[in-house]
Design an enzyme around this catalytic site. Sequence first.
Site, PDB file in Angstrom:
ATOM      1  N   ASN A   1      -4.588 -43.309  86.291  1.00 30.46           N
ATOM      2  CA  ASN A   1      -4.320 -43.442  84.852  1.00 30.46           C
ATOM      3  C   ASN A   1      -5.586 -43.605  84.016  1.00 30.46           C
ATOM      4  O   ASN A   1      -5.623 -43.170  82.879  1.00 30.46           O
ATOM      5  CB  ASN A   1      -3.318 -44.581  84.595  1.00 30.46           C
ATOM      6  CG  ASN A   1      -3.769 -45.911  85.138  1.00 30.46           C
ATOM      7  OD1 ASN A   1      -4.539 -45.970  86.085  1.00 30.46           O
ATOM      8  ND2 ASN A   1      -3.281 -46.983  84.549  1.00 30.46           N
TER       9      ASN A   1
ATOM     10  N   GLU B   1      -6.124 -55.541  90.954  1.00 30.02           N
ATOM     11  CA  GLU B   1      -5.641 -55.342  89.579  1.00 30.02           C
ATOM     12  C   GLU B   1      -4.353 -54.555  89.705  1.00 30.02           C
ATOM     13  O   GLU B   1      -4.394 -53.340  89.919  1.00 30.02           O
ATOM     14  CB  GLU B   1      -6.642 -54.502  88.770  1.00 30.02           C
ATOM     15  CG  GLU B   1      -8.006 -55.103  88.616  1.00 30.02           C
ATOM     16  CD  GLU B   1      -8.086 -56.118  87.509  1.00 30.02           C
ATOM     17  OE1 GLU B   1      -7.018 -56.518  86.974  1.00 30.02           O
ATOM     18  OE2 GLU B   1      -9.204 -56.507  87.176  1.00 30.02           O
TER      19      GLU B   1
ATOM     20  N   CYS C   1      -1.848 -50.194  82.959  1.00 25.79           N
ATOM     21  CA  CYS C   1      -1.376 -51.425  83.618  1.00 25.79           C
ATOM     22  C   CYS C   1      -1.134 -52.507  82.566  1.00 25.79           C
ATOM     23  O   CYS C   1      -0.222 -53.315  82.693  1.00 25.79           O
ATOM     24  CB  CYS C   1      -2.340 -51.888  84.689  1.00 25.79           C
ATOM     25  SG  CYS C   1      -4.035 -51.977  84.138  1.00 25.79           S
TER      26      CYS C   1
ATOM     27  N   GLU D   1     -12.407 -58.455  86.431  1.00 30.74           N
ATOM     28  CA  GLU D   1     -13.431 -57.443  86.215  1.00 30.74           C
ATOM     29  C   GLU D   1     -13.916 -57.576  84.782  1.00 30.74           C
ATOM     30  O   GLU D   1     -13.349 -58.310  83.996  1.00 30.74           O
ATOM     31  CB  GLU D   1     -12.842 -56.050  86.450  1.00 30.74           C
ATOM     32  CG  GLU D   1     -12.348 -55.869  87.865  1.00 30.74           C
ATOM     33  CD  GLU D   1     -12.093 -54.419  88.183  1.00 30.74           C
ATOM     34  OE1 GLU D   1     -10.913 -54.031  88.178  1.00 30.74           O
ATOM     35  OE2 GLU D   1     -13.066 -53.672  88.411  1.00 30.74           O
TER      36      GLU D   1
HETATM   37  P1  NAI Z   1      -0.942 -46.492  94.281  1.00 26.16           P
HETATM   38  O1  NAI Z   1      -1.175 -47.936  94.083  1.00 26.16           O
HETATM   39  O2  NAI Z   1      -0.354 -46.083  95.574  1.00 26.16           O
HETATM   40  O3  NAI Z   1      -2.332 -45.681  94.094  1.00 26.16           O
HETATM   41  C1  NAI Z   1      -3.519 -46.227  93.566  1.00 26.16           C
HETATM   42  C2  NAI Z   1      -4.692 -45.857  94.457  1.00 26.16           C
HETATM   43  O4  NAI Z   1      -4.509 -46.407  95.759  1.00 26.16           O
HETATM   44  C3  NAI Z   1      -4.902 -44.360  94.692  1.00 26.16           C
HETATM   45  O5  NAI Z   1      -6.280 -44.075  94.767  1.00 26.16           O
HETATM   46  C4  NAI Z   1      -4.265 -44.136  96.054  1.00 26.16           C
HETATM   47  O6  NAI Z   1      -4.756 -43.004  96.736  1.00 26.16           O
HETATM   48  C5  NAI Z   1      -4.673 -45.408  96.753  1.00 26.16           C
HETATM   49  N1  NAI Z   1      -3.858 -45.765  97.914  1.00 26.16           N
HETATM   50  C6  NAI Z   1      -2.550 -45.480  98.159  1.00 26.16           C
HETATM   51  N2  NAI Z   1      -2.162 -46.014  99.320  1.00 26.16           N
HETATM   52  C7  NAI Z   1      -3.241 -46.640  99.850  1.00 26.16           C
HETATM   53  C8  NAI Z   1      -3.458 -47.399 101.045  1.00 26.16           C
HETATM   54  N3  NAI Z   1      -2.490 -47.596 101.928  1.00 26.16           N
HETATM   55  N4  NAI Z   1      -4.673 -47.921 101.246  1.00 26.16           N
HETATM   56  C9  NAI Z   1      -5.664 -47.752 100.341  1.00 26.16           C
HETATM   57  N5  NAI Z   1      -5.519 -47.037  99.220  1.00 26.16           N
HETATM   58  C10 NAI Z   1      -4.319 -46.492  98.972  1.00 26.16           C
HETATM   59  O7  NAI Z   1      -0.070 -46.010  93.059  1.00 26.16           O
HETATM   60  P2  NAI Z   1       0.699 -44.618  92.808  1.00 26.16           P
HETATM   61  O8  NAI Z   1       1.541 -44.270  93.975  1.00 26.16           O
HETATM   62  O9  NAI Z   1      -0.270 -43.627  92.333  1.00 26.16           O
HETATM   63  O10 NAI Z   1       1.649 -45.025  91.589  1.00 26.16           O
HETATM   64  C11 NAI Z   1       2.841 -45.731  91.830  1.00 26.16           C
HETATM   65  C12 NAI Z   1       3.088 -46.724  90.733  1.00 26.16           C
HETATM   66  O11 NAI Z   1       2.058 -47.693  90.735  1.00 26.16           O
HETATM   67  C13 NAI Z   1       3.063 -46.173  89.327  1.00 26.16           C
HETATM   68  O12 NAI Z   1       4.294 -45.619  88.975  1.00 26.16           O
HETATM   69  C14 NAI Z   1       2.727 -47.393  88.532  1.00 26.16           C
HETATM   70  O13 NAI Z   1       3.876 -48.153  88.276  1.00 26.16           O
HETATM   71  C15 NAI Z   1       1.812 -48.168  89.436  1.00 26.16           C
HETATM   72  N6  NAI Z   1       0.398 -47.971  89.118  1.00 26.16           N
HETATM   73  C16 NAI Z   1      -0.262 -48.975  88.476  1.00 26.16           C
HETATM   74  C17 NAI Z   1      -1.569 -48.812  88.107  1.00 26.16           C
HETATM   75  C18 NAI Z   1      -2.318 -49.868  87.398  1.00 26.16           C
HETATM   76  O14 NAI Z   1      -3.229 -49.569  86.646  1.00 26.16           O
HETATM   77  N7  NAI Z   1      -2.035 -51.118  87.637  1.00 26.16           N
HETATM   78  C19 NAI Z   1      -2.288 -47.564  88.352  1.00 26.16           C
HETATM   79  C20 NAI Z   1      -1.533 -46.580  89.079  1.00 26.16           C
HETATM   80  C21 NAI Z   1      -0.223 -46.803  89.424  1.00 26.16           C
END
Ligand code: NAI
Length: 497
Positions: free
Chosen positions: A168, A266, A300, A477
């Site tokens: 994002n 975060e 977020c 951060e």
């Molecule tokens: P995610 O948390 O799975 O992905 C974020 C990052 O983590 C990406 O770089 C991904 O490749 C990495 N990742 C995924 N699985 C991992 C693992 N097992 N070990 C280490 N790294 C890993 O989030 P995703 O699937 O993209 O989005 C799902 C939901 O998460 C969204 O719908 C939203 O609600 C939330 N989200 C929240 C964010 C925030 O800024 N707090 C940012 C992105 C998603």
Amino acid sequence: MSDIETLAATYLETGRIDGLPQGHFIAGKATEPSPNKVLESFDPAAGAVFATFAAGTADDVDRAVTSAKDAFEKTWRDTAPAERGRILQRAAALIREKADMLALVECVDAGKTLQEARGDVGGAARAFEYYAGACDKLQGDSFPLGADYAGFSIHEPVGVTAHIIPWNFPISTAARGIAPALAAGCTVVAKPAEQTPFTALMLAQILAEAGLPEGVCNVVTGTGAEAGAPLTRHPDVDHITFTGSVTTGRAVMKAAADEVTRVILELGGKSPVIVLGDCDRERALDGVMGAIYENAGQICSAGSRLVIERSIHDEFVDALARRAAALTLGHGLRNPDMGPVNSAAQLEKIAGFVERARADGGEIVAGGEVATDPETGKGWFYRPTLIDNAKPADEVVREEIFGPVLTIQVADDADHALALANDSIYGLVAGIYTGDFATAHRLARGIDAGQVFINEYFAGGIEVPFGGNRKSGFGREKGIEGLKSYCKTKSIAARIS
Ligand code: NAI
Ligand code: MG
């Protein structure tokens, strides 16, 4: 035409961007992607692939971590802080110089409006400027042990730091982690999200151009399972900064536990915006709109729960609904009010939440439907949505939707508003709109959140520490606190007589 107009016109005509980085960035150079290890990246505003990138594996991660460890031990740890600062300052200047190209790539890859993408690139430059100036100000303490002792502390860099970055805010999240890590004397392995791999690679190239020694900042692209997980498990990683979902955050924390690796998490949010009857109406309307519709709500810290005092509920919600319905959607390069959501999966998730709310009797007073780019009929868009008179137990009030959907809860007075605001598993940020100084500060103290915005949602910048409470995570951060996250304090006590 200006540079950016030419770049935008060329992309809209061809669907391609020339000169995108290829491969991982390891030990100071771009690597060749292995032939069978390629992933596709989408332009969400077109719903189409526009480029490919390398699918990293545990081997790539291992090479990147080894290079970061070598660079830590051989150069960066002992590079004079003032010299680190000069390099980071040059990187900031280069980010500004290349802002058009960076913004174009961010806009296309993440599905932002060009204006949002430019803001993020400017924010990334600010992060490097801010921490450039902090490198040579990381002072320790001295301890009053009396005349027979010398006691003092120094802030040592923690070592190799891993940065797992979401889709994002690709460049700004990368910068807010990488800049303080480098400033503290740490080296870096970053893993951008598989939806948005390019600007982190571009940032690593810029840092190299700014004079960062090889191996100090490495980027491995790929999926969470194949590249992210091996990075979080790697025994030579000393610290992990993770931004993303709660579910993945838990997995990262568990992986970190095995090696006793430090983590900052975060995670998600469901941040309340309290609007009281005595607020400046225009300012509150602007603030609430930006809080939920910027970046199509995929923030977020989005203000996704409006908690409004009953006395102004009707007129405020009417005004919001008019504004929401008037927002234009479209490809980010044409600078509409709002861009697409980042992926087909995310669109489906958002639509699912709203459909369940509708089926449950939810009062949808704006939006509530999937849309496309009006120019092309393509892309993954969701209309700016408002769900009125939502109840604390509703799924849309409790869960992070991560899209342009605002729930509205009605409060009888300021105390009721505070109780509703705190009724969440999350605690990332909160907004307060009121004309009463004392009430604003009483509520700010009462809210369980990492940061509180009074009369301007998203007020502040890199100077202000940022992070969550409750299930929004822990660690901070940004700000000087963000720099300390990449340091370990060593206390030295010496008998001198
Ligand atoms: P995610 O948390 O799975 O992905 C974020 C990052 O983590 C990406 O770089 C991904 O490749 C990495 N990742 C995924 N699985 C991992 C693992 N097992 N070990 C280490 N790294 C890993 O989030 P995703 O699937 O993209 O989005 C799902 C939901 O998460 C969204 O719908 C939203 O609600 C939330 N989200 C929240 C964010 C925030 O800024 N707090 C940012 C992105 C998603
Ligand atoms: Mg993409």
